[in-house]
Every structure is written in structure tokens, then in C-alpha cells.
Design a protein around this motif. Structure first.
Motif, PDB file in Angstrom:
ATOM      1  N   TRP A 118      34.970  31.951  38.702  1.00  0.00           N
ATOM      2  CA  TRP A 118      35.769  32.517  37.614  1.00  0.00           C
ATOM      3  C   TRP A 118      36.874  33.422  38.164  1.00  0.00           C
ATOM      4  O   TRP A 118      38.006  33.401  37.686  1.00  0.00           O
ATOM      5  CB  TRP A 118      34.896  33.308  36.642  1.00  0.00           C
ATOM      6  CG  TRP A 118      35.723  33.962  35.593  1.00  0.00           C
ATOM      7  CD1 TRP A 118      36.249  33.384  34.481  1.00  0.00           C
ATOM      8  CD2 TRP A 118      36.177  35.317  35.594  1.00  0.00           C
ATOM      9  NE1 TRP A 118      36.993  34.300  33.781  1.00  0.00           N
ATOM     10  CE2 TRP A 118      36.968  35.499  34.446  1.00  0.00           C
ATOM     11  CE3 TRP A 118      36.002  36.397  36.443  1.00  0.00           C
ATOM     12  CZ2 TRP A 118      37.564  36.709  34.132  1.00  0.00           C
ATOM     13  CZ3 TRP A 118      36.596  37.597  36.131  1.00  0.00           C
ATOM     14  CH2 TRP A 118      37.361  37.733  34.989  1.00  0.00           C
ATOM     15  N   GLY A 119      36.548  34.225  39.179  1.00  0.00           N
ATOM     16  CA  GLY A 119      37.550  35.106  39.778  1.00  0.00           C
ATOM     17  C   GLY A 119      38.699  34.328  40.404  1.00  0.00           C
ATOM     18  O   GLY A 119      39.865  34.727  40.294  1.00  0.00           O
ATOM     19  N   ALA A 120      38.383  33.215  41.048  1.00  0.00           N
ATOM     20  CA  ALA A 120      39.440  32.388  41.636  1.00  0.00           C
ATOM     21  C   ALA A 120      40.312  31.781  40.549  1.00  0.00           C
ATOM     22  O   ALA A 120      41.545  31.755  40.671  1.00  0.00           O
ATOM     23  CB  ALA A 120      38.825  31.297  42.508  1.00  0.00           C
ATOM     24  N   ALA A 121      39.702  31.295  39.482  1.00  0.00           N
ATOM     25  CA  ALA A 121      40.485  30.725  38.383  1.00  0.00           C
ATOM     26  C   ALA A 121      41.377  31.786  37.748  1.00  0.00           C
ATOM     27  O   ALA A 121      42.559  31.545  37.461  1.00  0.00           O
ATOM     28  CB  ALA A 121      39.555  30.121  37.327  1.00  0.00           C
ATOM     29  N   TYR A 122      40.846  32.988  37.544  1.00  0.00           N
ATOM     30  CA  TYR A 122      41.629  34.078  36.964  1.00  0.00           C
ATOM     31  C   TYR A 122      42.780  34.464  37.890  1.00  0.00           C
ATOM     32  O   TYR A 122      43.916  34.650  37.454  1.00  0.00           O
ATOM     33  CB  TYR A 122      40.731  35.289  36.693  1.00  0.00           C
ATOM     34  CG  TYR A 122      41.453  36.425  36.024  1.00  0.00           C
ATOM     35  CD1 TYR A 122      41.592  36.445  34.645  1.00  0.00           C
ATOM     36  CD2 TYR A 122      42.006  37.458  36.770  1.00  0.00           C
ATOM     37  CE1 TYR A 122      42.277  37.485  34.017  1.00  0.00           C
ATOM     38  CE2 TYR A 122      42.688  38.496  36.154  1.00  0.00           C
ATOM     39  CZ  TYR A 122      42.815  38.507  34.782  1.00  0.00           C
ATOM     40  OH  TYR A 122      43.504  39.524  34.171  1.00  0.00           O
ATOM     41  N   ALA A 123      42.491  34.585  39.186  1.00  0.00           N
ATOM     42  CA  ALA A 123      43.524  34.975  40.150  1.00  0.00           C
ATOM     43  C   ALA A 123      44.651  33.958  40.201  1.00  0.00           C
ATOM     44  O   ALA A 123      45.812  34.308  40.393  1.00  0.00           O
ATOM     45  CB  ALA A 123      42.915  35.139  41.537  1.00  0.00           C
ATOM     46  N   LEU A 124      44.319  32.690  39.993  1.00  0.00           N
ATOM     47  CA  LEU A 124      45.324  31.638  40.067  1.00  0.00           C
ATOM     48  C   LEU A 124      46.007  31.370  38.735  1.00  0.00           C
ATOM     49  O   LEU A 124      46.796  30.437  38.625  1.00  0.00           O
ATOM     50  CB  LEU A 124      44.701  30.367  40.627  1.00  0.00           C
ATOM     51  CG  LEU A 124      44.223  30.507  42.075  1.00  0.00           C
ATOM     52  CD1 LEU A 124      43.442  29.272  42.505  1.00  0.00           C
ATOM     53  CD2 LEU A 124      45.385  30.771  43.015  1.00  0.00           C
ATOM     54  N   GLY A 125      45.704  32.182  37.723  1.00  0.00           N
ATOM     55  CA  GLY A 125      46.495  32.142  36.498  1.00  0.00           C
ATOM     56  C   GLY A 125      45.815  31.649  35.250  1.00  0.00           C
ATOM     57  O   GLY A 125      46.405  31.676  34.173  1.00  0.00           O
ATOM     58  N   SER A 126      44.589  31.180  35.310  1.00  0.00           N
ATOM     59  CA  SER A 126      43.912  30.699  34.115  1.00  0.00           C
ATOM     60  C   SER A 126      43.398  31.894  33.315  1.00  0.00           C
ATOM     61  O   SER A 126      42.775  32.799  33.867  1.00  0.00           O
ATOM     62  CB  SER A 126      42.752  29.781  34.496  1.00  0.00           C
ATOM     63  OG  SER A 126      42.155  29.253  33.337  1.00  0.00           O
ATOM     64  N   ARG A 127      43.653  31.896  32.027  1.00  0.00           N
ATOM     65  CA  ARG A 127      43.277  33.049  31.198  1.00  0.00           C
ATOM     66  C   ARG A 127      42.436  32.661  29.974  1.00  0.00           C
ATOM     67  O   ARG A 127      42.356  33.397  29.011  1.00  0.00           O
ATOM     68  CB  ARG A 127      44.530  33.786  30.704  1.00  0.00           C
ATOM     69  CG  ARG A 127      45.387  34.382  31.806  1.00  0.00           C
ATOM     70  CD  ARG A 127      44.650  35.523  32.492  1.00  0.00           C
ATOM     71  NE  ARG A 127      45.505  36.247  33.422  1.00  0.00           N
ATOM     72  CZ  ARG A 127      45.560  36.002  34.721  1.00  0.00           C
ATOM     73  NH1 ARG A 127      44.845  35.038  35.239  1.00  0.00           N
ATOM     74  NH2 ARG A 127      46.349  36.719  35.506  1.00  0.00           N
ATOM     75  N   ASN A 128      41.781  31.509  30.000  1.00  0.00           N
ATOM     76  CA  ASN A 128      40.938  31.096  28.898  1.00  0.00           C
ATOM     77  C   ASN A 128      39.591  31.803  29.037  1.00  0.00           C
ATOM     78  O   ASN A 128      38.796  31.485  29.923  1.00  0.00           O
ATOM     79  CB  ASN A 128      40.756  29.575  28.903  1.00  0.00           C
ATOM     80  CG  ASN A 128      40.125  29.073  27.631  1.00  0.00           C
ATOM     81  OD1 ASN A 128      39.161  29.659  27.145  1.00  0.00           O
ATOM     82  ND2 ASN A 128      40.662  28.001  27.097  1.00  0.00           N
ATOM     83  N   LEU A 129      39.331  32.766  28.152  1.00  0.00           N
ATOM     84  CA  LEU A 129      38.159  33.625  28.287  1.00  0.00           C
ATOM     85  C   LEU A 129      36.850  32.977  27.843  1.00  0.00           C
ATOM     86  O   LEU A 129      35.776  33.550  28.048  1.00  0.00           O
ATOM     87  CB  LEU A 129      38.384  34.928  27.525  1.00  0.00           C
ATOM     88  CG  LEU A 129      39.554  35.776  28.042  1.00  0.00           C
ATOM     89  CD1 LEU A 129      39.734  37.018  27.190  1.00  0.00           C
ATOM     90  CD2 LEU A 129      39.344  36.144  29.492  1.00  0.00           C
ATOM     91  N   VAL A 130      36.922  31.803  27.240  1.00  0.00           N
ATOM     92  CA  VAL A 130      35.702  31.089  26.854  1.00  0.00           C
ATOM     93  C   VAL A 130      35.429  29.954  27.840  1.00  0.00           C
ATOM     94  O   VAL A 130      34.331  29.834  28.384  1.00  0.00           O
ATOM     95  CB  VAL A 130      35.819  30.546  25.414  1.00  0.00           C
ATOM     96  CG1 VAL A 130      34.615  29.700  25.052  1.00  0.00           C
ATOM     97  CG2 VAL A 130      35.981  31.689  24.421  1.00  0.00           C
TER      98      VAL A 130
END
Length: 164
Positions: A118-130
Motif C-alpha cells: 500500500w505504501g508503494a502504491a501511495y508513494a507512486l501516486g495512487s490515492r484510492n483509499l478503498v
């Protein structure tokens, strides 16, 4: 002399490859073979081949550089080489990795792996919280099951170990 070295800076990579090849070969030759060998190929075969190939590549690259060969300049399709580094993304990825390393022994791989994914996805720009945490948890549990149950590589299960 200084200009000559600048024009042949690839020789530095030759030195790195040669040093790595020598390191692999020396470690392989000092490797203990006290354990049982299965099949005709022993545990030293692959490292010997890799170390030897590293030395061959280092010599061939050095020969090419000394004959005037040059590496191509970076030319990515959609990369702006003049743009500054995105340190926020790098630091977020490092943070996710370090969190995984710190937590894996405490909470086990399924939870720490989910934090990493999840941290990698967030760091790379994904912001879908579900979606993102669900996919991260699914990937982490699937990775845990593949390594732990199918491949026989034990990973720390943490509190979820009783479930699987």
C-alpha cells in the motif's frame, strides 16, 4: 591524462564488474561443501559461471572502451532529463520499505507486506483509499501463501499464522 579518463569513464564500470566477479569467485571457492549434493551439478556451479561471466564482460567492455566505443546517452521516451529528482516519492518508498523491515518480525509478513504494497502504491501516486489497501492485503496474503505453503520458504506469519 585527466581528459583521457573522462573520455573513457566506462572503464570505472569495468572495474566494478571485475571486482564483483573476483568477489563472487573467491567466495564461491571458499564455500563449504559439507552438505549433501543432489544431482550432478553442485552448489558451486552457478556462482562459478556467474563470476566467470562477470570477468569476461568486464574484459570485453574494457576492450571496447579502449578501442573507442562509447555508451549511448540516456534517451528515455517520456523522461525529462532536466527535471529534478522527485525526492518525496523516493522518501515515501524508503519509508514503506523500512516500515516493512521494522514490522515484519513483530506483526508478520501478511500485515507488514500489506503496508509495504500500500505504501508503494501511495508513494507512486495512487490515492484510492478503498481499493489500494484491499489489493495490498490480497497481494500480501497471496505472496505469503505462495512462499510459505507452496515453495516451502517460511515467512514470519505473526498473529495471522494461526489462520493459515
Amino acid at each position: 591524462m585527466n581528459t583521457w579518463l573522462k573520455e573513457r569513464s566506462e572503464l570505472g564500470m569495468c572495474l566494478v564488474l571485475a571486482a564483483l566477479g573476483v568477489l563472487v569467485l573467491t567466495d564461491t571457492l571458499r564455500m563449504s561443501t559439507d552438505f549433501a549434493q543432489r544431482g550432478p551439478v553442485g552448489p558451486k556451479a552457478v556462482p562459478l559461471v556467474v563470476g566467470g561471466l562477470l570477468l569476461v564482460v568486464a574484459v570485453l567492455l574494457a576492450r571496447d572502451v579502449l578501442r573507442g566505443g562509447r555508451g549511448e546517452a540516456e534517451g528515455g521516451e517520456d523522461i525529462d532529463l532536466a527535471a529534478p529528482a522527485d525526492w518525496r516519492t523516493v522518501l515515501l518508498l524508503c519509508g514503506a520499505f523500512l516500515a516493512n523491515a521494522a514490522l515484519i518480525g513483530v506483526v508478520g509478513f501478511p500485515i507488514s507486506g500489506a503496508i509495504l504494497f500500500w505504501g508503494a502504491a501511495y508513494a507512486l501516486g495512487s490515492r484510492n483509499l478503498v481499493r489500494d489497501p484491499l489489493i495490498a492485503a490480497g497481494m500480501s496474503v497471496l505472496t505469503f501463501l505462495i512462499f510459505n505453503n507452496l515453495l516451502g520458504v517460511p515467512l514470519p506469519g505473526g498473529p495471522l499464522m494461526e489462520v493459515f
